[in-house]
Each structure stands twice: as structure tokens, then as C-alpha cells.
Design an enzyme around this catalytic site. Structure first.
Site, PDB file in Angstrom:
ATOM      1  N   ASP A  15      73.555 -28.346  47.394  1.00  0.00           N
ATOM      2  CA  ASP A  15      73.083 -29.691  47.671  1.00  0.00           C
ATOM      3  C   ASP A  15      74.305 -30.529  48.053  1.00  0.00           C
ATOM      4  O   ASP A  15      75.446 -30.092  47.898  1.00  0.00           O
ATOM      5  CB  ASP A  15      72.393 -30.244  46.418  1.00  0.00           C
ATOM      6  CG  ASP A  15      71.921 -31.680  46.567  1.00  0.00           C
ATOM      7  OD1 ASP A  15      71.401 -32.016  47.652  1.00  0.00           O
ATOM      8  OD2 ASP A  15      72.089 -32.457  45.620  1.00  0.00           O
ATOM      9  N   ASP A  17      74.612 -34.724  47.840  1.00  0.00           N
ATOM     10  CA  ASP A  17      74.899 -35.906  47.025  1.00  0.00           C
ATOM     11  C   ASP A  17      75.049 -35.551  45.555  1.00  0.00           C
ATOM     12  O   ASP A  17      74.185 -34.906  44.958  1.00  0.00           O
ATOM     13  CB  ASP A  17      73.787 -36.940  47.167  1.00  0.00           C
ATOM     14  CG  ASP A  17      73.762 -37.581  48.549  1.00  0.00           C
ATOM     15  OD1 ASP A  17      74.643 -37.243  49.360  1.00  0.00           O
ATOM     16  OD2 ASP A  17      72.865 -38.398  48.803  1.00  0.00           O
TER      17      ASP A  17
END
Length: 267
Positions: A15, A17
Site C-alpha cells: 500500500d 499512504d
């Protein structure tokens, strides 16, 4: 006698953020879009407030769905070239100080072990691509906004979130021969639980409360990344492909505005 089938390749899915970069692009890109006249001061303030609440409490599936709807509405009619210009001019100043050193080291470790590195993010290509290129990722997938006559149509052609991330991972696995049961995934949010469950080696990174609980109950490893560093010297000038997709920072700003309202009502 036929020889046994060779095992599939291994990938490490990341991922973006709060997993690779230290904060949400919601706040990071709000000021450049304000300076460029795409959003107003109220939207900047909402994005800042939403970023604070997001860091504290995370976001659930209902909030993310509201964000998706708001993204489409808020960005309708924005001129694509204007957005691309703003992103190209501000990208490195925004992203440079945000990359976790621990994430960069982990990516390098996977590369040394012969694993493909893939970034799978609800953010868009203007954020995902330069980070992926700089850190040596082999592939990346992000959210994509539909474009008509040079403007955003108000539709999201692909929302790389929740089950959408698994869809992207399975597509890449089919294209590149990845064995998901032998592969790795890293993320911070309980909304990415499908992403973690899709691989044989899931790891929670800086997990929100929901993911921490799930990881503990399933016996998954939990990592803490806390050292954002400047990678300016490692960046190269962005190419046209680097800023071709603009969904994420649009998504980030719009998500900030809607999550402000959603989270504020819950407090």
C-alpha cells in the site's frame, strides 16, 4: 513421467499512504491544488482536518464509499492538463520528505531476494508512479479517473480500494506468474484486509485500530515505520507517464473534504 510444475514467482505488494509514505496525500496535495485554483480555502481546511482525524481513527468501508462518490462529484469538469501541470511542478517537493526509510529498506530487501515489488494504492498514478520508479518497484496500480474531451467526466474508471486491490493483484498474478500463496502484502488499514488475506505472507504496517486487532487475532506480523527521510537525490525528473494519471491527489483532496463531514458527524 512428467516433471512437477515449477512454483510461481513471488511478489511483495505494498500500500502507499502510511505504509510507504508518512502521511495521506489528502493533506500533501491540497495546497498545490488551492494555489492552482482548483479548490477553495474551505476545501483545504477540510482536508487538513480530515487528515488529522484519519491519522487518529482511520476510515471504515462506509466512509471510503462516501469518499468515492464525493471524488467523482468534486472533480467533474476539472481540466486534465491543468491538473497534470500542477502535479508535475509540485510532485517532488511534496513527496520527497515523506518516504519511510524502513519501507525503502524493506523494498530493497525483497528485490535482493528476487521478489517483484508492486505498489497497489487507492492513490493515483501521479503519486504512485514516481515513488514506484524511485524505489525500484516492478509494477504499480492506482485509482483512475475517466476523461472526456480533456476533462474529468465525474466517473471513476477503476477504484483501487478494498476488493479492487485484490482484483488488481490477481490480474498481475495472472500476467506475471505470481503465486499469491507465496507472496507478501503490507498495509496500514483494516479496509485493506482483502489485500492481506489474498497472500500467504500478510503484514500490518503502522496499523489502525481495526487492523491491529485483526492482525493480533490472526497472528500476523506488525511493523512500525517511523523514520521519513528525504530521497530528493534519488529522484529523476518526472516523465510524461509519471504524471499521466491524476486520480489519487484528486481523490485525496476530495476524500479529505468528504471525510471531514463524515468523521465530524461521528464525533
Amino acid at each position: 513421467m512428467s516433471s512437477p510444475e515449477a512454483p510461481g514467482r513471488i511478489a511483495a505488494f505494498f500500500d502507499l499512504d502510511k505504509t510507504i509514505i508518512a502521511k495521506s496525500s489528502t493533506l500533501a496535495f491540497s495546497k498545490p491544488f488551492f494555489d492552482g485554483g482548483l479548490i477553495n480555502r474551505r476545501s483545504v481546511l477540510k482536508s487538513s482536518y480530515a487528515q488529522f482525524l484519519f491519522l487518529v481513527s482511520g476510515a471504515d468501508h462506509d466512509q471510503m464509499e462516501r469518499m468515492r462518490i464525493h471524488i467523482a462529484s468534486m472533480c467533474t469538469g476539472w481540466d486534465v492538463e491543468t491538473v497534470r501541470t500542477i502535479v508535475a511542478e509540485t510532485l517532488h517537493d511534496i513527496v520527497d520528505p515523506l518516504v519511510f526509510a524502513e519501507a525503502a529498506d524493506l523494498i530493497a530487501d525483497h528485490k535482493l531476494r528476487g521478489h517483484d515489488v508492486v505498489i497497489v494504492s487507492a492513490s493515483g498514478e501521479e503519486v504512485v508512479t514516481p515513488i514506484a520508479d524511485d524505489l525500484g518497484a516492478d509494477h504499480h496500480v492506482g485509482t483512475q479517473m475517466a476523461i472526456e474531451d480533456g476533462k474529468y467526466s465525474g466517473e471513476i474508471s477503476f477504484y483501487c480500494y478494498g476488493p479492487g486491490k485484490v482484483e488488481a493483484m490477481e490480474k498481475l498474478a495472472a500476467e506475471h506468474g505470481y503465486d499469491l500463496s507465496r507472496s507478501y502484502a503490507y498495509t496500514d488499514s483494516v479496509t485493506d484486509l482483502p489485500m492481506l488475506e489474498a497472500v500467504g505472507h500478510p503484514t500490518a504496517v503502522n496499523p489502525d485500530r481495526g487492523l491491529r486487532k485483526e492482525a493480533a487475532s490472526k497472528g500476523w506480523p506488525i511493523l512500525t515505520f517511523s523514520n521519513p527521510v528525504s530521497l530528493r537525490s534519488r529522484f529523476t525528473a518526472p516523465s510524461s507517464s509519471t504524471v499521466a494519471g491524476v486520480a489519487a491527489s484528486l481523490a485525496a483532496v476530495a476524500a479529505g473534504a468528504v471525510s471531514y463531514g463524515v468523521l465530524r458527524r461521528r464525533r
